[in-house]
Write an enzyme that holds these catalytic residues in place. Structure first.
Site, PDB file in Angstrom:
ATOM      1  N   CYS A  88      23.095  42.920 -35.518  1.00 59.96           N
ATOM      2  CA  CYS A  88      21.869  42.149 -36.020  1.00 59.96           C
ATOM      3  C   CYS A  88      22.528  42.620 -37.598  1.00 59.96           C
ATOM      4  O   CYS A  88      22.356  43.604 -38.066  1.00 59.96           O
ATOM      5  CB  CYS A  88      21.338  41.393 -36.001  1.00 59.96           C
ATOM      6  SG  CYS A  88      19.609  40.868 -36.499  1.00 59.96           S
ATOM      7  N   ASP A 469      54.344  19.308 -48.851  1.00 64.85           N
ATOM      8  CA  ASP A 469      55.571  19.413 -48.633  1.00 64.85           C
ATOM      9  C   ASP A 469      56.388  18.132 -48.272  1.00 64.85           C
ATOM     10  O   ASP A 469      55.817  17.755 -47.415  1.00 64.85           O
ATOM     11  CB  ASP A 469      55.483  20.319 -48.684  1.00 64.85           C
ATOM     12  CG  ASP A 469      57.261  21.270 -49.218  1.00 64.85           C
ATOM     13  OD1 ASP A 469      58.277  20.612 -49.879  1.00 64.85           O
ATOM     14  OD2 ASP A 469      58.263  21.698 -47.051  1.00 64.85           O
TER      15      ASP A 469
END
Length: 772
Positions: A88, A469
């Site tokens: 944490c 492309d």
């Protein structure tokens, strides 16, 4: 896949540090550092373990690197430690503050997902580091190079929590139903608090000593306050409920944290390897060397990446590429660790070690992405740093000001202040973001979409334009013969064989397409003598003493054999985006062949899905404009630009930014690298087996299915929506409860239910992304 992203084209956001890169393109500043940060790579070999956390924010990711001093000594070294209790930002802050004051410590690397700390230092031993962490109530186990991390601790006993719950309930019952003395209620409540809440008290005390107001500190103060004002049953029940909620939360968080680690179990531990004497022996996968020959039977999982050397089969590649249908594999094809051999028996040559397989790299990339902080998370972390102390001071004021200056009853206002402390914890806020992001990253990986950080998962919903492309992205990238036209009836049967005989001697893609078409029809090839390649025009050769040419429009012009009728036929095919080749003998053109790169079946559907999502499309290609327009029309792309150099593709992206669009770029060629780098998100096609693409793309699509991009955008939108829901939910419920508490209508019970209830709610909401 071509060497698309051979050059790392981006700063690697998977290590998004505290100085934060929020990917704001409003200024279009994309001058990324092309060098890759390699610090997280150092922690890569440490295998992930499955164990439950017990911190309210376990799973909250934080900055992965903290530099404590600019001067790095020549004899500095990196030591890594496994810290079970560090899961944490609370623990990270404690460690950072403690080690930051130590002489000789220069840099800290935090990997909260795996609970690993890397310390760059020039100390003679690691003992002072271990001692410093021990003083924070945590144990640091050193991890040596090549030695597996320590096994997770034994599971905790359930009986202390059961005893805590029983005694808490008993304290309430005794308090309400009998005239038993107060000390009896206090004793039963104390047993409950000590059996269920010692860990919370211990963590709370350490946090307070280090001036850190986390949930454990707030809860310890609230329970102690309730005891001091004689609320024994309530103190016991609050601590029990908090501990239970923490446990549920930790289990839920581990589901998000370990969502990807299930992939690791897909690789078998042993495989059958051919020995030098030709015999077959089973051995551990991690001991198998490169270029070894491995046999895999039907129904078995493939243990390592490799290339098929014998046999053929169908393989389920879903764990790697997300493809639902099995793929045919034969000699020369790639196979991946973790995939399932379905039909025939195969032998393959190992091309990557166990810790460097495509699957291992995917898992490592997702773990790194889990360790980076998304923009929403950076906001939440910053917000909670201010919010918690402000609420603490507010609670203090509530306890003191009304009794001192407004004639209030001390007991009532202190009780309200304690309720405020319980409800004020920013846990639900802190926890909501990482759980949602990690769940989103894992859900994407299951679909064969590798996202390199929460920043891209969050940015995806903003895209409104996608540049693509052509070759290998929209089309297959392999030209095939699409048309054949005999110019004279008497040549119709033998012209294809003549053309294929000449074409087979050339390695040009167009020639190969004509040769392959003949092979598919089982046409017999003729012997070619005096073969000659004519640069940029075609080929010439003799068959049975006759001279033949196979070439393009320019060759026909050079030989002076063109005519208006032929020009018309050529123009009609070229307009469709096809390359035209002619077979000629000494008298003139005999037949023409049209070759074109074919569109993938998935491309049309993908473009339609993008349009349904409101995203406009633009095709950028180096091919001629005719071809670009023809392919764009076939798949439904909005605009197409042809004859582009890499710098032209980059300019096209810049132009879209100039019109305030948020642009993504999809490509698989080296010429796409500048445009991929400049785009908000660069998508690499067919990245499976290509480590450079996995390492450098923002989002890597593991196969060449364009439909994964709309899937990514839908996931990004869902993630963004859940993040907003969670933050809204946490803030609204807390705001309501603060008002109710201030009015004296809330109890500590209600406060725990409100705080932990909303925490569990945001966790479960985030975990929705993991649903199939």
């Amino acid at each position: 896949m071509s060497d698309s992203l051979r050059t790392p084209h981006k700063h690697d956001h998977s290590h998004d540090h505290d100085h934060g890169h929020d990917h704001d393109h409003s200024h279009h500043d994309h001058s990324h550092d092309h060098s890759h940060h390699d610090h997280a790579q150092k922690l890569a070999p440490v295998k992930k373990h499955d164990h439950g956390g017990d911190s309210c924010c376990s799973g909250a990711a934080a900055p992965s690197l903290v530099t404590l001093t600019q001067a790095t000594s020549a004899n500095a070294r990196l030591s890594t430690f496994r810290i079970e209790a560090m899961d944490c930002p609370t623990e990270q802050t404690l460690i950072q503050n403690k080690l930051g004051k130590m002489a000789g410590v220069q840099q800290l690397e935090f990997n909260l997902i795996n609970r690993i700390l890397g310390v760059t230092h020039d100390l003679p031993s690691t003992a002072p580091i271990v001692e410093a962490i021990k003083s924070l109530g945590m144990q640091a186990d050193p991890i040596e190079e090549g030695v597996p991390a320590a096994a997770p601790p034994a599971k905790k006993h359930w009986w202390p929590l059961a005893l805590s719950g029983f005694c808490a309930l008993a304290a309430e019952v005794i308090h309400f139903t009998s005239a038993a003395p107060t000390w009896v209620v206090a004793l039963v409540a104390l047993v409950s608090i000590l059996s269920g809440g010692l860990t919370t008290y211990k963590k709370g005390w350490i946090a307070l000593k280090n001036l850190n107001l986390n949930i454990n500190a707030l809860m310890s103060i609230a329970v102690t306050g309730a005891i001091l004002i004689g609320q024994w049953p309530e103190a016991a029940m609050v601590m029990f409920l908090f501990t239970v909620a923490e446990l549920i939360e930790a289990k839920s968080l581990d589901r998000a944290r370990n969502a990807i680690s299930g992939l690791m179990q897909m690789t078998p531990e042993r495989a059958t390897v051919r020995q030098a004497d030709g015999s077959w022996v089973e051995q551990e996968v991690k001991t198998i060397e490169l270029s070894a020959i491995v046999r895999v039977r039907p129904g078995e999982r493939i243990g390592l990446d490799g290339e098929v050397s014998a046999g053929q089969s169908t393989i389920d590649q879903a764990p790697i590429t997300g493809e639902s249908l099995p793929i045919e594999k034969t000699v020369g094809d790639k196979v991946f660790a973790g995939t399932i051999n379905q039909a025939g028996s195969l032998e393959y040559r190992v091309t990557a070690a166990a810790n460097n397989s495509t699957l291992a790299r995917i898992i490592h990339a997702v773990e790194q992405a889990q360790g980076s902080r998304a923009p929403t998370q950076r906001f939440v972390d910053s917000f909670s740093k201010i919010y918690t102390p402000v609420i603490f001071l507010f609670a203090l004021a509530v306890a003191v000001i009304p009794p001192l200056f407004m004639g209030g009853v001390w007991f009532d206002w202190i009780y309200r202040a304690l309720v405020l402390l319980v409800v004020a914890c920013p846990c639900a806020l802190v926890i909501s973001t990482p759980v949602t992001i990690v769940s989103g990253l894992a859900a994407a990986a299951r679909k064969g979409i590798l996202i390199k950080g929460g920043v891209y998962l969050e940015a995806g919903y903003k895209l409104d334009y996608l540049a693509l492309d052509k070759t290998g992205t929209i089309t297959h990238g392999k030209p095939v013969q699409t048309d054949y036209l005999a110019l004279f009836p008497n040549v119709e049967d033998h012209a294809p064989a003549l053309a294929a005989s000449l074409a087979a001697r050339s390695d040009h893609p167009v020639s190969l397409a004509i040769a392959n078409a003949a092979v598919d029809k089982n046409l017999p090839l003729r012997v070619v003598d005096n073969f000659e390649a004519l640069a940029g025009r075609g080929v010439r050769g003799e068959i049975n003493g006759e001279v033949y040419h196979l070439g393009n429009h320019r060759l026909v012009e050079e030989l002076g054999l063109c005519s208006p009728a032929l020009e018309e036929k050529l123009f009609a095919l070229e307009k469709q985006g096809k390359s035209v080749v002619l077979l000629l003998d000494k008298s003139g053109p005999m037949a023409l062949f049209a070759v074109a790169d074919t569109v993938k079946d998935s491309s049309r559907e993908a473009i339609q899905q993008l349009h349904d999502l409101g995203i406009k499309t633009l095709m950028l290609t180096g091919d001629n404009t005719h071809t670009a327009q023809a392919i764009a029309a076939q798949v439904g792309i909005d605009q197409a630009q042809g004859d582009l150099l890499p710098t032209d593709k980059l300019k096209a992206i810049e132009d879209l930014y100039g019109k305030n669009h948020r642009v993504g770029m999809v490509g698989d060629g080296i010429n796409d690298a500048p445009a991929l780098a400049r785009a908000e998100i660069g998508f690499a096609m067919a990245a499976a087996g290509t480590d450079t693409a996995i390492e450098t793309a923002d989002v890597a699509l593991m196969d060449d299915d364009l439909r994964k991009i709309p899937a990514f955008i839908r996931l990004s939108r869902q993630t963004s929506s859940i993040l907003k829901q969670n933050i809204g939910l946490a803030l609204v419920i807390k705001a309501i409860f603060l008002v109710v508490t201030f009015m004296g209508m809330a109890t500590m019970w209600m406060a725990v239910f409100a705080d932990m209830g909303v925490s569990l709610l945001v966790v479960f909401n985030g975990l929705r992304l993991l649903r199939k």
